[in-house]
Design a protein around this motif. Sequence first.
Motif, PDB file in Angstrom:
ATOM      1  N   GLN A 197       1.283  -4.966   3.766  1.00  0.00           N
ATOM      2  CA  GLN A 197       0.317  -5.592   4.671  1.00  0.00           C
ATOM      3  C   GLN A 197       0.457  -7.102   4.547  1.00  0.00           C
ATOM      4  O   GLN A 197       0.201  -7.676   3.485  1.00  0.00           O
ATOM      5  CB  GLN A 197      -1.114  -5.186   4.327  1.00  0.00           C
ATOM      6  CG  GLN A 197      -2.164  -5.782   5.266  1.00  0.00           C
ATOM      7  CD  GLN A 197      -3.567  -5.678   4.690  1.00  0.00           C
ATOM      8  OE1 GLN A 197      -3.879  -6.296   3.681  1.00  0.00           O
ATOM      9  NE2 GLN A 197      -4.413  -4.873   5.335  1.00  0.00           N
ATOM     10  N   SER A 251      -2.545   5.861   0.318  1.00  0.00           N
ATOM     11  CA  SER A 251      -3.768   5.048   0.362  1.00  0.00           C
ATOM     12  C   SER A 251      -3.574   3.815   1.233  1.00  0.00           C
ATOM     13  O   SER A 251      -3.783   2.689   0.787  1.00  0.00           O
ATOM     14  CB  SER A 251      -4.181   4.635  -1.051  1.00  0.00           C
ATOM     15  OG  SER A 251      -3.131   3.901  -1.680  1.00  0.00           O
ATOM     16  N   THR A 252      -3.174   4.028   2.471  1.00  0.00           N
ATOM     17  CA  THR A 252      -2.986   2.919   3.399  1.00  0.00           C
ATOM     18  C   THR A 252      -4.342   2.454   3.932  1.00  0.00           C
ATOM     19  O   THR A 252      -5.313   3.211   3.941  1.00  0.00           O
ATOM     20  CB  THR A 252      -2.098   3.340   4.578  1.00  0.00           C
ATOM     21  OG1 THR A 252      -2.656   4.500   5.200  1.00  0.00           O
ATOM     22  CG2 THR A 252      -0.698   3.647   4.102  1.00  0.00           C
ATOM     23  N   PHE A 270      -4.582   1.077   9.578  1.00  0.00           N
ATOM     24  CA  PHE A 270      -3.193   1.538   9.758  1.00  0.00           C
ATOM     25  C   PHE A 270      -3.158   3.044   9.993  1.00  0.00           C
ATOM     26  O   PHE A 270      -2.572   3.528  10.940  1.00  0.00           O
ATOM     27  CB  PHE A 270      -2.347   1.161   8.543  1.00  0.00           C
ATOM     28  CG  PHE A 270      -0.898   1.528   8.696  1.00  0.00           C
ATOM     29  CD1 PHE A 270      -0.129   0.970   9.698  1.00  0.00           C
ATOM     30  CD2 PHE A 270      -0.309   2.457   7.834  1.00  0.00           C
ATOM     31  CE1 PHE A 270       1.211   1.325   9.855  1.00  0.00           C
ATOM     32  CE2 PHE A 270       1.032   2.810   7.979  1.00  0.00           C
ATOM     33  CZ  PHE A 270       1.794   2.246   8.984  1.00  0.00           C
ATOM     34  N   LYS A 316      -1.675   5.708   8.725  1.00  0.00           N
ATOM     35  CA  LYS A 316      -0.446   6.489   8.721  1.00  0.00           C
ATOM     36  C   LYS A 316      -0.015   6.715   7.274  1.00  0.00           C
ATOM     37  O   LYS A 316      -0.216   5.847   6.425  1.00  0.00           O
ATOM     38  CB  LYS A 316       0.676   5.773   9.485  1.00  0.00           C
ATOM     39  CG  LYS A 316       0.447   5.631  10.972  1.00  0.00           C
ATOM     40  CD  LYS A 316       1.623   4.909  11.621  1.00  0.00           C
ATOM     41  CE  LYS A 316       1.407   4.688  13.112  1.00  0.00           C
ATOM     42  NZ  LYS A 316       2.520   3.932  13.727  1.00  0.00           N
ATOM     43  N   ALA A 322       1.917   5.295   0.425  1.00  0.00           N
ATOM     44  CA  ALA A 322       1.699   6.172   1.578  1.00  0.00           C
ATOM     45  C   ALA A 322       0.379   6.912   1.504  1.00  0.00           C
ATOM     46  O   ALA A 322      -0.231   7.210   2.534  1.00  0.00           O
ATOM     47  CB  ALA A 322       2.854   7.170   1.688  1.00  0.00           C
ATOM     48  N   ALA A 359       4.373   4.202   3.295  1.00  0.00           N
ATOM     49  CA  ALA A 359       4.258   3.042   2.411  1.00  0.00           C
ATOM     50  C   ALA A 359       4.542   1.764   3.192  1.00  0.00           C
ATOM     51  O   ALA A 359       5.594   1.646   3.829  1.00  0.00           O
ATOM     52  CB  ALA A 359       5.222   3.179   1.238  1.00  0.00           C
ATOM     53  N   VAL A 360       3.598   0.815   3.155  1.00  0.00           N
ATOM     54  CA  VAL A 360       3.741  -0.398   3.960  1.00  0.00           C
ATOM     55  C   VAL A 360       3.317  -1.636   3.177  1.00  0.00           C
ATOM     56  O   VAL A 360       2.508  -1.563   2.244  1.00  0.00           O
ATOM     57  CB  VAL A 360       2.875  -0.322   5.251  1.00  0.00           C
ATOM     58  CG1 VAL A 360       3.457   0.651   6.241  1.00  0.00           C
ATOM     59  CG2 VAL A 360       1.429   0.029   4.931  1.00  0.00           C
ATOM     60  N   TYR A 378       1.840  -4.762   9.538  1.00  0.00           N
ATOM     61  CA  TYR A 378       2.266  -3.742   8.581  1.00  0.00           C
ATOM     62  C   TYR A 378       3.769  -3.518   8.709  1.00  0.00           C
ATOM     63  O   TYR A 378       4.270  -3.186   9.784  1.00  0.00           O
ATOM     64  CB  TYR A 378       1.507  -2.445   8.814  1.00  0.00           C
ATOM     65  CG  TYR A 378       0.044  -2.569   8.456  1.00  0.00           C
ATOM     66  CD1 TYR A 378      -0.373  -2.478   7.133  1.00  0.00           C
ATOM     67  CD2 TYR A 378      -0.915  -2.808   9.439  1.00  0.00           C
ATOM     68  CE1 TYR A 378      -1.710  -2.618   6.791  1.00  0.00           C
ATOM     69  CE2 TYR A 378      -2.253  -2.942   9.102  1.00  0.00           C
ATOM     70  CZ  TYR A 378      -2.649  -2.843   7.779  1.00  0.00           C
ATOM     71  OH  TYR A 378      -3.969  -2.986   7.436  1.00  0.00           O
ATOM     72  N   PHE A 402       0.855  -1.188   0.000  1.00  0.00           N
ATOM     73  CA  PHE A 402       0.000   0.000   0.000  1.00  0.00           C
ATOM     74  C   PHE A 402       0.891   1.238   0.000  1.00  0.00           C
ATOM     75  O   PHE A 402       1.745   1.386   0.877  1.00  0.00           O
ATOM     76  CB  PHE A 402      -0.908   0.024   1.235  1.00  0.00           C
ATOM     77  CG  PHE A 402      -1.990  -1.017   1.212  1.00  0.00           C
ATOM     78  CD1 PHE A 402      -3.226  -0.748   0.634  1.00  0.00           C
ATOM     79  CD2 PHE A 402      -1.782  -2.267   1.777  1.00  0.00           C
ATOM     80  CE1 PHE A 402      -4.223  -1.697   0.612  1.00  0.00           C
ATOM     81  CE2 PHE A 402      -2.778  -3.229   1.766  1.00  0.00           C
ATOM     82  CZ  PHE A 402      -4.009  -2.947   1.172  1.00  0.00           C
TER      83      PHE A 402
END
Length: 238
Positions: free
Chosen positions: A149, A136-137, A141, A143, A134, A146-147, A159, A132
């Motif tokens: 999942q 459109s998390t 989450f 925040k 940054a 960029a993570v 995450y 995801f």
Amino acid sequence: MTLFSMRTLARWHIWLGWLVGVPIAMWLATGLFMTLRPIEDVRGDHLRITTPPAPLALPGSTLAGPGSRLREMRVVMQEGRAVAILTGLEGEVRRVDFTTGAAIPALDAAAARALVAARITGGDKALRVTLFPAGSTPFDFRKALAVWQVALADGTNVYVGQDTGEIEAVRTRWWRAFDLAWGLHIMDLSEREDTSHPVLILFAALSLTGALIGCVLMFRRRKARVTAPPPAGMTPPA
């Protein structure tokens, strides 16, 4: 249900009302008080004078030099080496080797899966790994980072920061249920953070008013029962 049992239940209801009436009124009163001001005002955030962020500068450092435009540098150990997680003034995040300054590539799906398997109980039972950005998390989450999942078999979402290489959050099924309950509690299902808005204040005030009226009515009812005259046709005992 017999009349006796109904009277018994009514009597128990009155005594339970007296027992829990005070803490209920206290909870409602304190709850109403806490909704009257935004939490930012309670924390004093409105008193802070806004100043432009100053770039981090460490004398003699190649990572935090005068032109680096860093807001923050955090050093952690990853895979047996010191890694600097750098956050720029605009919020961008990157990793470098703390010793050499060499850039470290962003985590891929396999690395995120392996990290979760090593650090989370049951993390070896990942069902899927999804990236995801940054902007459109997922909602749980919340925040701007960029993570990856990593969805586990037990319903937990882990995450992992794509640019930090760290586990940023763990969201179990219980966490998500608690988050929903909290949103209902403060009547803010969109952001689940606003604890001071007109709808919440109105219903808190109405609830407190109803509880106080109920306490008064219980007192009046008990007093009326004590002083009530005997039914017509009956002679009170001598």
